[in-house]
Design a protein around this motif. Structure first.
Motif, mmCIF file in Angstrom:
data_model
loop_
_atom_site.group_PDB
_atom_site.id
_atom_site.type_symbol
_atom_site.label_atom_id
_atom_site.label_comp_id
_atom_site.label_asym_id
_atom_site.label_seq_id
_atom_site.Cartn_x
_atom_site.Cartn_y
_atom_site.Cartn_z
ATOM 1 N N PHE A 197 65.149 84.348 -27.979
ATOM 2 C CA PHE A 197 63.837 83.710 -28.137
ATOM 3 C C PHE A 197 63.741 83.011 -29.494
ATOM 4 C CE2 PHE A 197 59.258 83.857 -29.221
ATOM 5 C CZ PHE A 197 58.774 83.092 -28.166
ATOM 6 N N ARG A 198 64.239 83.657 -30.538
ATOM 7 C CA ARG A 198 64.220 83.042 -31.864
ATOM 8 C C ARG A 198 65.151 81.833 -31.923
ATOM 9 N NH1 ARG A 198 62.200 87.690 -31.925
ATOM 10 N NH2 ARG A 198 60.924 88.553 -33.612
ATOM 11 N N GLU A 225 65.536 75.870 -31.904
ATOM 12 C CA GLU A 225 66.049 74.726 -31.152
ATOM 13 C C GLU A 225 64.907 73.800 -30.727
ATOM 14 O OE1 GLU A 225 69.940 74.520 -28.361
ATOM 15 O OE2 GLU A 225 68.307 75.769 -27.603
ATOM 16 N N ARG A 226 63.753 74.368 -30.380
ATOM 17 C CA ARG A 226 62.605 73.530 -30.005
ATOM 18 C C ARG A 226 62.114 72.686 -31.179
ATOM 19 N NH1 ARG A 226 61.127 77.956 -26.692
ATOM 20 N NH2 ARG A 226 59.866 78.863 -28.375
ATOM 21 N N MET A 227 62.173 73.258 -32.369
ATOM 22 C CA MET A 227 61.791 72.467 -33.541
ATOM 23 C C MET A 227 62.723 71.265 -33.714
ATOM 24 S SD MET A 227 60.647 75.226 -36.469
ATOM 25 C CE MET A 227 60.148 73.892 -37.571
ATOM 26 N N ASN A 248 64.382 69.825 -31.261
ATOM 27 C CA ASN A 248 64.092 68.906 -30.154
ATOM 28 C C ASN A 248 62.832 68.093 -30.433
ATOM 29 O OD1 ASN A 248 66.302 69.846 -28.752
ATOM 30 N ND2 ASN A 248 65.135 71.341 -27.564
ATOM 31 N N ARG A 249 61.847 68.719 -31.049
ATOM 32 C CA ARG A 249 60.619 67.982 -31.368
ATOM 33 C C ARG A 249 60.916 66.881 -32.388
ATOM 34 N NH1 ARG A 249 54.735 70.408 -33.427
ATOM 35 N NH2 ARG A 249 53.649 68.403 -33.241
ATOM 36 N N TRP A 250 61.751 67.173 -33.348
ATOM 37 C CA TRP A 250 62.170 66.168 -34.343
ATOM 38 C C TRP A 250 62.813 64.980 -33.623
ATOM 39 C CZ3 TRP A 250 62.795 67.093 -39.942
ATOM 40 C CH2 TRP A 250 63.402 66.015 -40.609
ATOM 41 N N GLU A 251 63.660 65.277 -32.634
ATOM 42 C CA GLU A 251 64.377 64.214 -31.930
ATOM 43 C C GLU A 251 63.436 63.363 -31.069
ATOM 44 O OE1 GLU A 251 68.641 66.612 -31.410
ATOM 45 O OE2 GLU A 251 67.186 66.544 -29.783
ATOM 46 N N ARG A 252 62.414 63.994 -30.465
ATOM 47 C CA ARG A 252 61.524 63.278 -29.545
ATOM 48 C C ARG A 252 60.500 62.405 -30.263
ATOM 49 N NH1 ARG A 252 61.244 68.346 -27.044
ATOM 50 N NH2 ARG A 252 59.105 68.567 -27.850
ATOM 51 N N HIS A 253 60.023 62.868 -31.431
ATOM 52 C CA HIS A 253 58.967 62.145 -32.130
ATOM 53 C C HIS A 253 59.532 60.984 -32.960
ATOM 54 C CE1 HIS A 253 56.633 65.570 -30.894
ATOM 55 N NE2 HIS A 253 55.534 65.083 -31.462
ATOM 56 N N GLU A 295 55.903 71.583 -41.313
ATOM 57 C CA GLU A 295 55.510 72.807 -42.004
ATOM 58 C C GLU A 295 54.521 73.617 -41.175
ATOM 59 O OE1 GLU A 295 54.106 71.765 -45.891
ATOM 60 O OE2 GLU A 295 56.143 71.652 -46.730
ATOM 61 N N GLY A 296 53.657 72.939 -40.424
ATOM 62 C CA GLY A 296 52.748 73.665 -39.534
ATOM 63 C C GLY A 296 53.503 74.433 -38.467
ATOM 64 N N ASP A 297 54.509 73.794 -37.860
ATOM 65 C CA ASP A 297 55.339 74.478 -36.864
ATOM 66 C C ASP A 297 56.081 75.660 -37.492
ATOM 67 O OD1 ASP A 297 54.552 72.768 -34.899
ATOM 68 O OD2 ASP A 297 56.341 71.498 -34.985
ATOM 69 N N ALA A 298 56.668 75.424 -38.665
ATOM 70 C CA ALA A 298 57.419 76.485 -39.344
ATOM 71 C C ALA A 298 56.517 77.659 -39.679
ATOM 72 C CB ALA A 298 58.078 75.935 -40.603
#
Length: 376
Positions: free
Chosen positions: A195-196, A201-203, A205-210, A219-222
């Motif tokens: 899960f961790r 990995e989702r963070m 992926n979000r970098w790649e999509r945006h 920093e909010g996600d972190a």
């Protein structure tokens, strides 16, 4: 005829017992009938159970004694004792079938005595004892004087057998519980570690999509991930040259900004594995400054075909495990976790005790190509 039968049964029982004790195959088990290997409840094809062999030996000895020395008080008493022993072993096995205690009719992993065999020996023993009684009356031997002693001895032996079988059964049940709990611990660690890994990995992926992933958003996600995932010490963005650019929380990790964070071999191996596979990778154990042993999760970032580095999460192993393991497992079990033969986590049970017999070991897959060894 009785002497011949007595000798034959005694020899067969003795040879079968010798095969179990010596671990050899004398070739006598399938003289008359053939049996497929791996049959249920059978340790060797065609071989009778060890308690069955003992009953045959005792019954044959009793029959042989009666045929040779039926007029001797001492010999009739020995034959009566052996007869009651046959009944006692049969009754113990029958008790096992009635109560569901498998160790009463099956000794260890060896062939088990069948239910009809247990009934047969219970009756056979009583029949032989009746023959001893009749022989005593014929030769005016006062067998009833010795009967209480004989019955008491057999009763004590049967009681000890019952106790031993129940003890072994209880021991087996405890082993099953420990094995089950060890698997639960393994599954829980693997699930929470995965899960961790997927969160980091989702963070990435979000970098790649945006098109634009601002530092404030990152920093909010972190911050949310650190709050909701115990054990995550910090999260950072590391560029393709392994230089830390963004870190969170900054107060804790500011000293790593603009520093090469892949100089140590285990850290570098995780970055290289993530870049080569294109997926999140996990490092072997590392020392996390001020927190003890931990590991890294490295998720590669590839945006529009460009290598933009990694999202990296640092996990403190003790904090991670102390939060995810159920309280009763931490309380009741001593746990040791190893990575590359190095103890990375250790916790003693609140009630120390036990021995090597109760120790169980399982491998825990913490990430791609990384396995820990758990000792419970």
């Amino acid at each position: 005829i009785s002497r011949t039968c007595g000798v034959l049964v005694t020899v067969i029982g003795a040879l079968t017992a010798a095969q179990y004790l010596a671990g050899v195959d004398l070739g006598i088990d399938q003289i008359l009938f053939r049996e497929m290997a791996g049959s249920v409840g059978t340790s060797a094809p065609g071989r009778m159970a060890p308690n069955t062999a003992a009953c045959f030996f005792l019954a044959g000895a009793a029959l042989l004694i009666l045929s040779l020395r039926a007029g001797s008080t001492r010999h009739v008493f020995v034959a009566a004792f052996l007869s009651l022993m046959v009944s006692a072993l049969g009754i113990v096995a029958l008790f096992g079938y009635v109560s569901g205690v498998q160790t009463a009719y099956g000794w260890g992993q060896m062939t088990r005595m069948a239910m009809h065999t247990a009934i047969g020996f219970s009756v056979l023993g009583l029949g032989l004892f009746s023959a001893c009684w009749q022989a005593g009356r014929t030769h005016r031997i006062r067998l009833f004087v010795l009967l209480p002693t004989c019955v008491a001895i057999c009763g004590i032996i049967a009681t000890v057998c019952f106790w031993q079988e129940l003890h072994v059964s209880r021991k087996d049940e405890i082993v099953r519980v420990i094995d089950s709990d060890a698997r639960v611990i393994k599954t829980r660690i693997e699930g929470q570690a995965d899960f961790r890994l997927k969160t980091i990995e989702r963070m990435a992926n979000r970098w790649e999509r945006h098109k634009v992933y601002t530092r404030e958003e990152w920093e909010g996600d972190a911050d949310q991930n650190i709050i909701h995932l115990p054990g995550v010490r910090g999260i950072g963005w590391v560029d393709s040259e392994h230089i830390a650019r963004w870190v969170y929380p900054p107060a804790l990790l500011e000293k790593f900004v603009n520093q090469n964070v892949a100089l140590e071999s285990r850290r570098r191996a995780a970055y290289d594995a993530a870049r080569a596979s294109g997926k999140a990778a996990v490092s072997q154990w590392i020392e996390i400054l001020g927190a003890g042993k931990g590991y890294l999760i490295c998720a590669p970032i590839r945006k529009d075909g460009w290598d933009e580095g990694f999202i990296v999460g640092g996990i403190v192993i003790r904090t991670f495990l102390d939060h995810i393991l159920p309280e009763f497992m931490i309380r009741d079990y001593s746990l040791d976790l190893y990575d590359e033969s190095v103890n990375i986590y250790s916790r003693a049970a609140e009630s120390p005790g036990g021995d090597e017999f109760w120790r169980r070991s399982v491998d825990v897959e913490i990430g791609p190509e990384v396995r820990w060894h758990l000792v419970v």
